[in-house]
Design a protein around this motif. Structure first.
Motif, PDB file in Angstrom:
ATOM      1  N   SER A  25       0.834  -1.208   0.000  1.00  0.00           N
ATOM      2  CA  SER A  25       0.000   0.000   0.000  1.00  0.00           C
ATOM      3  C   SER A  25       0.866   1.254   0.000  1.00  0.00           C
ATOM      4  O   SER A  25       0.506   2.257  -0.625  1.00  0.00           O
ATOM      5  CB  SER A  25      -0.963  -0.002   1.187  1.00  0.00           C
ATOM      6  OG  SER A  25      -0.265   0.136   2.409  1.00  0.00           O
ATOM      7  N   GLN A  26       2.017   1.203   0.665  1.00  0.00           N
ATOM      8  CA  GLN A  26       2.928   2.350   0.636  1.00  0.00           C
ATOM      9  C   GLN A  26       3.438   2.599  -0.776  1.00  0.00           C
ATOM     10  O   GLN A  26       3.526   3.744  -1.213  1.00  0.00           O
ATOM     11  CB  GLN A  26       4.122   2.114   1.557  1.00  0.00           C
ATOM     12  CG  GLN A  26       3.867   2.509   2.977  1.00  0.00           C
ATOM     13  CD  GLN A  26       5.158   2.567   3.743  1.00  0.00           C
ATOM     14  OE1 GLN A  26       5.861   1.562   3.856  1.00  0.00           O
ATOM     15  NE2 GLN A  26       5.474   3.720   4.265  1.00  0.00           N
ATOM     16  N   ALA A  27       3.779   1.535  -1.479  1.00  0.00           N
ATOM     17  CA  ALA A  27       4.250   1.679  -2.861  1.00  0.00           C
ATOM     18  C   ALA A  27       3.151   2.276  -3.739  1.00  0.00           C
ATOM     19  O   ALA A  27       3.424   3.095  -4.618  1.00  0.00           O
ATOM     20  CB  ALA A  27       4.705   0.327  -3.398  1.00  0.00           C
ATOM     21  N   ALA A  28       1.920   1.879  -3.481  1.00  0.00           N
ATOM     22  CA  ALA A  28       0.795   2.422  -4.250  1.00  0.00           C
ATOM     23  C   ALA A  28       0.645   3.917  -3.994  1.00  0.00           C
ATOM     24  O   ALA A  28       0.414   4.700  -4.922  1.00  0.00           O
ATOM     25  CB  ALA A  28      -0.492   1.684  -3.895  1.00  0.00           C
ATOM     26  N   ILE A  29       0.790   4.340  -2.745  1.00  0.00           N
ATOM     27  CA  ILE A  29       0.685   5.765  -2.424  1.00  0.00           C
ATOM     28  C   ILE A  29       1.809   6.539  -3.100  1.00  0.00           C
ATOM     29  O   ILE A  29       1.588   7.620  -3.648  1.00  0.00           O
ATOM     30  CB  ILE A  29       0.679   5.992  -0.897  1.00  0.00           C
ATOM     31  CG1 ILE A  29      -0.648   5.480  -0.320  1.00  0.00           C
ATOM     32  CG2 ILE A  29       0.903   7.464  -0.556  1.00  0.00           C
ATOM     33  CD1 ILE A  29      -0.707   5.433   1.173  1.00  0.00           C
ATOM     34  N   ASP A  30       3.015   5.981  -3.095  1.00  0.00           N
ATOM     35  CA  ASP A  30       4.125   6.642  -3.791  1.00  0.00           C
ATOM     36  C   ASP A  30       3.767   6.859  -5.258  1.00  0.00           C
ATOM     37  O   ASP A  30       3.986   7.936  -5.807  1.00  0.00           O
ATOM     38  CB  ASP A  30       5.404   5.806  -3.699  1.00  0.00           C
ATOM     39  CG  ASP A  30       6.046   5.865  -2.327  1.00  0.00           C
ATOM     40  OD1 ASP A  30       5.669   6.738  -1.519  1.00  0.00           O
ATOM     41  OD2 ASP A  30       6.934   5.038  -2.063  1.00  0.00           O
ATOM     42  N   GLY A  31       3.197   5.834  -5.889  1.00  0.00           N
ATOM     43  CA  GLY A  31       2.799   5.948  -7.295  1.00  0.00           C
ATOM     44  C   GLY A  31       1.697   6.961  -7.505  1.00  0.00           C
ATOM     45  O   GLY A  31       1.701   7.702  -8.493  1.00  0.00           O
ATOM     46  N   LEU A  32       0.747   7.006  -6.570  1.00  0.00           N
ATOM     47  CA  LEU A  32      -0.360   7.959  -6.682  1.00  0.00           C
ATOM     48  C   LEU A  32       0.111   9.405  -6.534  1.00  0.00           C
ATOM     49  O   LEU A  32      -0.549  10.326  -7.014  1.00  0.00           O
ATOM     50  CB  LEU A  32      -1.427   7.666  -5.620  1.00  0.00           C
ATOM     51  CG  LEU A  32      -2.307   6.456  -5.899  1.00  0.00           C
ATOM     52  CD1 LEU A  32      -3.160   6.127  -4.671  1.00  0.00           C
ATOM     53  CD2 LEU A  32      -3.202   6.725  -7.101  1.00  0.00           C
TER      54      LEU A  32
END
Length: 124
Positions: A25-32
């Protein structure tokens, strides 16, 4: 030769701390944050602040519920939670506000696409 058998892997063996979904989920937030930052770079900077555990009334209610589920007192559950924080201290909301104020200030004009962790080292 490839086997047609399905292999089941117990993820708790690979990730006993249960961090896999959290890290994903942290990686997803970075991408967002990064994707729109690139697209909107000429218009405005795009950043985010990732706070640590902030003691709020809602969090205290959640801790009380979890403590009861584990057969612990609230203070025992909080102490166990603090062990996950390198500094052993819950996050101060004013530190999060200061990070947001910095990112909105002229001093941060050249910063874009970043997730600033204000979490007392929790996600390091």
């Amino acid at each position: 030769m490839l086997s047609s058998e399905v292999q089941v892997v117990d993820v708790t063996v690979l990730d006993p701390g249960g961090q896999g979904p959290f890290l994903a989920s942290q990686a997803a937030i970075d991408g967002l944050v990064r994707a729109p930052a690139v697209e909107l770079a000429a218009v405005a900077p795009m950043n985010a602040v990732a706070p640590g555990i902030v003691p709020t009334d809602k969090l205290r209610e959640d801790f009380q519920r979890q403590a009861a589920q584990h057969g612990e007192s609230l203070s025992e559950f909080e102490a166990r939670t603090r062990l996950r924080i390198p500094t052993g201290v819950f996050q101060d909301p004013s530190a999060i506000a200061a990070a947001v104020a910095f990112l909105l200030s002229p001093a941060a004009v050249h910063i874009t696409g970043q997730v600033l962790a204000v979490d007392r080292g929790m996600n390091s």
